[in-house]
Scaffold this motif. Structure first.
Motif, PDB file in Angstrom:
ATOM      1  N   GLY A 192       0.802  -1.223   0.000  1.00  0.00           N
ATOM      2  CA  GLY A 192       0.000   0.000   0.000  1.00  0.00           C
ATOM      3  C   GLY A 192       0.832   1.270   0.000  1.00  0.00           C
ATOM      4  N   GLU A 193       0.310   2.299   0.658  1.00  0.00           N
ATOM      5  CA  GLU A 193       0.903   3.632   0.591  1.00  0.00           C
ATOM      6  C   GLU A 193       2.277   3.726   1.251  1.00  0.00           C
ATOM      7  N   ARG A 194       2.637   2.772   2.087  1.00  0.00           N
ATOM      8  CA  ARG A 194       3.938   2.875   2.758  1.00  0.00           C
ATOM      9  C   ARG A 194       5.089   2.366   1.893  1.00  0.00           C
ATOM     10  N   CYS A 195       4.801   1.953   0.652  1.00  0.00           N
ATOM     11  CA  CYS A 195       5.851   1.439  -0.232  1.00  0.00           C
ATOM     12  C   CYS A 195       6.234   2.469  -1.287  1.00  0.00           C
ATOM     13  N   THR A 196       7.534   2.771  -1.373  1.00  0.00           N
ATOM     14  CA  THR A 196       8.074   3.660  -2.399  1.00  0.00           C
ATOM     15  C   THR A 196       9.074   2.887  -3.248  1.00  0.00           C
ATOM     16  N   GLY A 197       8.910   2.930  -4.558  1.00  0.00           N
ATOM     17  CA  GLY A 197       9.887   2.359  -5.473  1.00  0.00           C
ATOM     18  C   GLY A 197      10.852   3.442  -5.899  1.00  0.00           C
ATOM     19  N   ARG A 198      12.130   3.120  -5.946  1.00  0.00           N
ATOM     20  CA  ARG A 198      13.146   4.114  -6.312  1.00  0.00           C
ATOM     21  C   ARG A 198      14.025   3.541  -7.413  1.00  0.00           C
ATOM     22  N   VAL A 226       7.767  10.111 -15.849  1.00  0.00           N
ATOM     23  CA  VAL A 226       6.827  10.880 -15.031  1.00  0.00           C
ATOM     24  C   VAL A 226       5.666  11.386 -15.883  1.00  0.00           C
ATOM     25  N   ALA A 227       5.959  11.861 -17.083  1.00  0.00           N
ATOM     26  CA  ALA A 227       4.907  12.375 -17.968  1.00  0.00           C
ATOM     27  C   ALA A 227       3.881  11.300 -18.307  1.00  0.00           C
ATOM     28  N   LEU A 228       4.336  10.066 -18.444  1.00  0.00           N
ATOM     29  CA  LEU A 228       3.425   8.960 -18.767  1.00  0.00           C
ATOM     30  C   LEU A 228       2.687   8.432 -17.551  1.00  0.00           C
ATOM     31  N   GLY A 229       3.155   8.784 -16.356  1.00  0.00           N
ATOM     32  CA  GLY A 229       2.527   8.294 -15.136  1.00  0.00           C
ATOM     33  C   GLY A 229       3.150   7.031 -14.584  1.00  0.00           C
ATOM     34  N   LEU A 230       4.219   6.537 -15.228  1.00  0.00           N
ATOM     35  CA  LEU A 230       4.887   5.340 -14.730  1.00  0.00           C
ATOM     36  C   LEU A 230       5.833   5.655 -13.566  1.00  0.00           C
ATOM     37  N   ALA A 231       6.083   6.926 -13.316  1.00  0.00           N
ATOM     38  CA  ALA A 231       6.828   7.389 -12.143  1.00  0.00           C
ATOM     39  C   ALA A 231       6.140   8.652 -11.642  1.00  0.00           C
ATOM     40  N   ASP A 232       6.355   8.966 -10.374  1.00  0.00           N
ATOM     41  CA  ASP A 232       5.657  10.107  -9.765  1.00  0.00           C
ATOM     42  C   ASP A 232       6.543  11.315  -9.567  1.00  0.00           C
ATOM     43  N   GLU A 233       7.854  11.082  -9.471  1.00  0.00           N
ATOM     44  CA  GLU A 233       8.745  12.189  -9.105  1.00  0.00           C
ATOM     45  C   GLU A 233      10.142  11.934  -9.642  1.00  0.00           C
ATOM     46  N   VAL A 234      10.806  13.006 -10.069  1.00  0.00           N
ATOM     47  CA  VAL A 234      12.194  12.926 -10.485  1.00  0.00           C
ATOM     48  C   VAL A 234      13.061  13.280  -9.287  1.00  0.00           C
ATOM     49  N   GLY A 235      13.953  12.370  -8.920  1.00  0.00           N
ATOM     50  CA  GLY A 235      14.824  12.595  -7.773  1.00  0.00           C
ATOM     51  C   GLY A 235      16.193  13.077  -8.200  1.00  0.00           C
ATOM     52  N   ASP A 236      17.107  13.133  -7.249  1.00  0.00           N
ATOM     53  CA  ASP A 236      18.474  13.575  -7.535  1.00  0.00           C
ATOM     54  C   ASP A 236      19.187  12.533  -8.378  1.00  0.00           C
ATOM     55  N   VAL A 291       8.378  -3.803 -14.650  1.00  0.00           N
ATOM     56  CA  VAL A 291       7.098  -4.357 -14.205  1.00  0.00           C
ATOM     57  C   VAL A 291       7.050  -4.377 -12.684  1.00  0.00           C
ATOM     58  N   ALA A 292       8.141  -4.820 -12.056  1.00  0.00           N
ATOM     59  CA  ALA A 292       8.179  -4.940 -10.597  1.00  0.00           C
ATOM     60  C   ALA A 292       8.026  -3.586  -9.915  1.00  0.00           C
ATOM     61  N   VAL A 293       8.781  -2.574 -10.361  1.00  0.00           N
ATOM     62  CA  VAL A 293       8.782  -1.288  -9.666  1.00  0.00           C
ATOM     63  C   VAL A 293       7.429  -0.604  -9.740  1.00  0.00           C
ATOM     64  N   CYS A 294       6.655  -0.892 -10.785  1.00  0.00           N
ATOM     65  CA  CYS A 294       5.344  -0.263 -10.924  1.00  0.00           C
ATOM     66  C   CYS A 294       4.331  -0.777  -9.908  1.00  0.00           C
ATOM     67  N   GLY A 295       4.712  -1.767  -9.111  1.00  0.00           N
ATOM     68  CA  GLY A 295       3.841  -2.210  -8.031  1.00  0.00           C
ATOM     69  C   GLY A 295       3.891  -1.296  -6.818  1.00  0.00           C
ATOM     70  N   ALA A 296       4.900  -0.439  -6.748  1.00  0.00           N
ATOM     71  CA  ALA A 296       5.027   0.471  -5.603  1.00  0.00           C
ATOM     72  C   ALA A 296       3.985   1.578  -5.683  1.00  0.00           C
ATOM     73  N   HIS A 297       3.525   2.032  -4.516  1.00  0.00           N
ATOM     74  CA  HIS A 297       2.511   3.094  -4.487  1.00  0.00           C
ATOM     75  C   HIS A 297       3.059   4.382  -5.085  1.00  0.00           C
ATOM     76  N   ARG A 298       4.333   4.672  -4.786  1.00  0.00           N
ATOM     77  CA  ARG A 298       4.980   5.875  -5.308  1.00  0.00           C
ATOM     78  C   ARG A 298       6.328   5.493  -5.894  1.00  0.00           C
ATOM     79  N   VAL A 299       6.624   6.014  -7.082  1.00  0.00           N
ATOM     80  CA  VAL A 299       7.877   5.694  -7.757  1.00  0.00           C
ATOM     81  C   VAL A 299       8.670   6.979  -7.960  1.00  0.00           C
ATOM     82  N   VAL A 300       9.899   6.991  -7.437  1.00  0.00           N
ATOM     83  CA  VAL A 300      10.812   8.125  -7.610  1.00  0.00           C
ATOM     84  C   VAL A 300      11.952   7.648  -8.503  1.00  0.00           C
ATOM     85  N   ILE A 301      12.188   8.346  -9.603  1.00  0.00           N
ATOM     86  CA  ILE A 301      13.234   7.959 -10.547  1.00  0.00           C
ATOM     87  C   ILE A 301      14.327   9.024 -10.559  1.00  0.00           C
TER      88      ILE A 301
END
Length: 380
Positions: free
Chosen positions: A95-101, A190-200, A112-122
Motif C-alpha cells: 500500500g501507501e507505505r511502499c516507495t519504489g526508487r 513521469v509524464a506517462l505516469g509510470l513514475a511520480d517524481e524525479v529525484g536527484d 514491471v516490478a517497480v510499478c507495483g510500488a505506491h509511489r515511484v521516484v526515478i
C-alpha cells in the motif's frame, strides 16, 4: 528523538552494497523497530540468475512489521517476467507505505516490478525500459502456436501492470511503446505516469558488471553502452609513501591459497580443477580462478545442478557459456518452457534440432520380409 533505523536487504550478510557490486540480497537491521525504515536493494537480475520472487517475498515478510515505510531501490536489467510480476504484486500489497526508487535502470521485468510500488521516484539520470515478453522453445507447429498464445497472454499481464501504476495512460500508445522496446528518461516516465517524481541524479553503473546482458536489447541507449568501456575508478598511488610490495608466493603458498579460498567459499570439491587449470602460475591467476569458481558455483547452485561446476570449470567455460548450458539442461529436463522478457545475447548458442536417427537394421529387416513374401507368392 533517536535516529531512524534503516534495516536493509542485501545479498551478503552484514555487507553494505556499493554501486559497483553485482549482488543485492541480505538482511541488516539496527535501532528501534518502531522508528525503522526498511530499504531493499534490487541491484541485479530478477529470477533464476539473481534471487527468486519467493525468496524476496519470504525475506521481506520476515523483516516487515506491517507499519514501517518500505523503500525498494532498483538498478536491474530485469530477468524472469513471472518473478517480476510476483514482486510487483508483493509491493502493491504494502500500500501507501511502499516507495519504489529507480537508482539507475529498471528495465524489462524490473520495470514491471517497480510499478507495483505506491509511489515511484526515478533519479534524474536514470531510465525505465519497457518491451514485449520473449522466450524460445522447440517442437512442432502446434507447440509454436501454443507458445505464441502464451506470449500474447503474458503481454496482457505486462500491460495490466503498467496500467495499475498509470491508469490514465493511453493504452494504444502504451502498446506501441512496449512493442517498440522503449527507453524512457526520468521526465518521460513521469509524464506517462509510470513514475511520480524525479529525484536527484546518481552515478551508478547501469548494469553492475552485466554489460553483456545489456546488449541483449535492441534499442539500448548509446550512453549506457558507452559505460561498458569505462575504466573502473582506482585510488591513485601515494608517490611519497608507496606501499610495501606484497611477498611473492611460491607454489606451496599458492596451493594453500587455493585450499583456504575454496574452504571459505564452501567449494572444497573444486580444489583439484582449480589447481589443474591455474598450474599455480601466479597469485593473480589463482585469485581470478577462485573468483570464477565462486561465480560458476553460484550459477550451478541456482540451477540446482551444483555437481556440474567442476566439469564447467575444467572445460574453461565462462559465465555466459555456463548459463547457456544450464538453461539447455533445465529446458530439456522439463516438460514446459520459461517466459522471460530478456532478449538473447549475440553469443548465445543457436537452438539446435536433432533429427531422428535412421534405424538401418529395421529398414533392412522390413525389406527382406517384403522380398520373401513376394518370392513365396510367385512360387505358390
Amino acid at each position: 528523538m533517536s535516529k531512524k533505523a534503516i534495516p536493509r536487504i542485501y545479498d551478503k550478510a552484514g555487507k553494505q552494497v556499493k554501486v559497483a557490486d553485482k549482488s543485492w540480497y541480505t538482511l541488516q537491521a539496527s535501532g528501534k523497530a518502531e522508528q525503522q525504515t526498511i530499504e531493499v536493494f534490487v541491484y541485479g537480475e530478477i529470477g533464476t540468475w539473481g534471487v527468486s520472487a519467493n525468496q524476496f517475498v519470504q525475506d521481506l515478510r520476515a523483516m516487515d512489521d506491517g507499519a514501517s515505510p518500505v523503500i525498494v531501490a532498483f538498478n536491474s536489467i530485469g530477468g524472469d517476467l513471472f518473478d517480476g510480476l510476483a514482486i510487483h504484486n508483493s509491493l502493491s500489497r504494502l500500500g501507501e507505505r511502499c516507495t519504489g526508487r529507480i537508482d539507475a535502470l529498471a528495465a524489462s521485468a524490473a520495470s514491471v516490478a517497480v510499478c507495483g510500488a505506491h509511489r515511484v521516484v526515478i533519479a534524474a539520470n536514470a531510465m525505465l525500459m519497457i518491451h514485449n515478453p520473449y522466450t524460445f522453445t522447440g517442437g512442432d507447429a502446434e507447440d509454436f502456436r501454443r507458445v505464441a498464445d502464451v506470449l500474447d497472454q503474458t503481454l496482457e499481464a505486462i500491460i495490466a501492470a503498467y496500467k495499475s501504476k498509470a491508469p490514465d495512460i493511453d493504452e494504444a500508445e502504451l502498446r506501441r511503446m512496449v512493442n517498440a522496446e522503449t527507453w524512457l528518461t526520468a521526465n518521460e516516465a513521469v509524464a506517462l505516469g509510470l513514475a511520480d517524481e524525479v529525484g536527484d541524479g546518481l552515478k551508478v553503473k547501469a548494469c553492475l558488471g552485466q554489460g553483456s546482458v545489456l546488449q541483449r536489447f535492441q534499442n539500448a541507449p548509446a550512453e549506457l553502452l558507452a559505460q561498458l568501456d569505462e575504466e573502473p575508478d582506482v585510488e591513485p598511488a601515494d608517490p611519497v609513501n608507496p606501499p610495501d610490495p606484497a611477498p611473492v608466493l611460491d607454489a606451496a603458498g599458492l596451493a594453500l591459497m587455493v585450499t583456504k579460498g575454496c574452504a571459505a567459499a564452501g567449494i572444497s570439491n573444486l580444489v583439484d580443477p582449480i589447481l589443474a587449470s591455474t598450474k599455480l602460475e601466479s597469485e593473480a591467476v589463482v585469485t581470478a580462478a577462485l573468483t570464477k569458481a565462486k561465480a560458476l558455483h553460484g550459477l550451478c547452485v541456482a540451477a540446482r545442478l551444483p555437481e556440474l561446476t567442476g566439469e564447467f570449470l575444467a572445460a574453461g567455460l565462462d559465465e555466459a557459456a555456463v548459463r547457456a548450458r544450464l538453461f539447455d539442461k533445465l529446458v530439456s529436463s522439463g516438460g514446459g518452457f520459461e517466459i522471460n522478457n530478456s532478449l538473447p545475447l549475440d553469443n548465445d548458442p543457436a537452438p539446435t534440432i536433432t533429427a531422428k536417427q535412421v534405424d538401418t537394421q529395421s529398414i533392412w529387416a522390413t525389406r527382406q520380409a517384403a522380398q520373401n513374401g513376394t518370392s513365396k507368392g510367385a512360387r505358390a
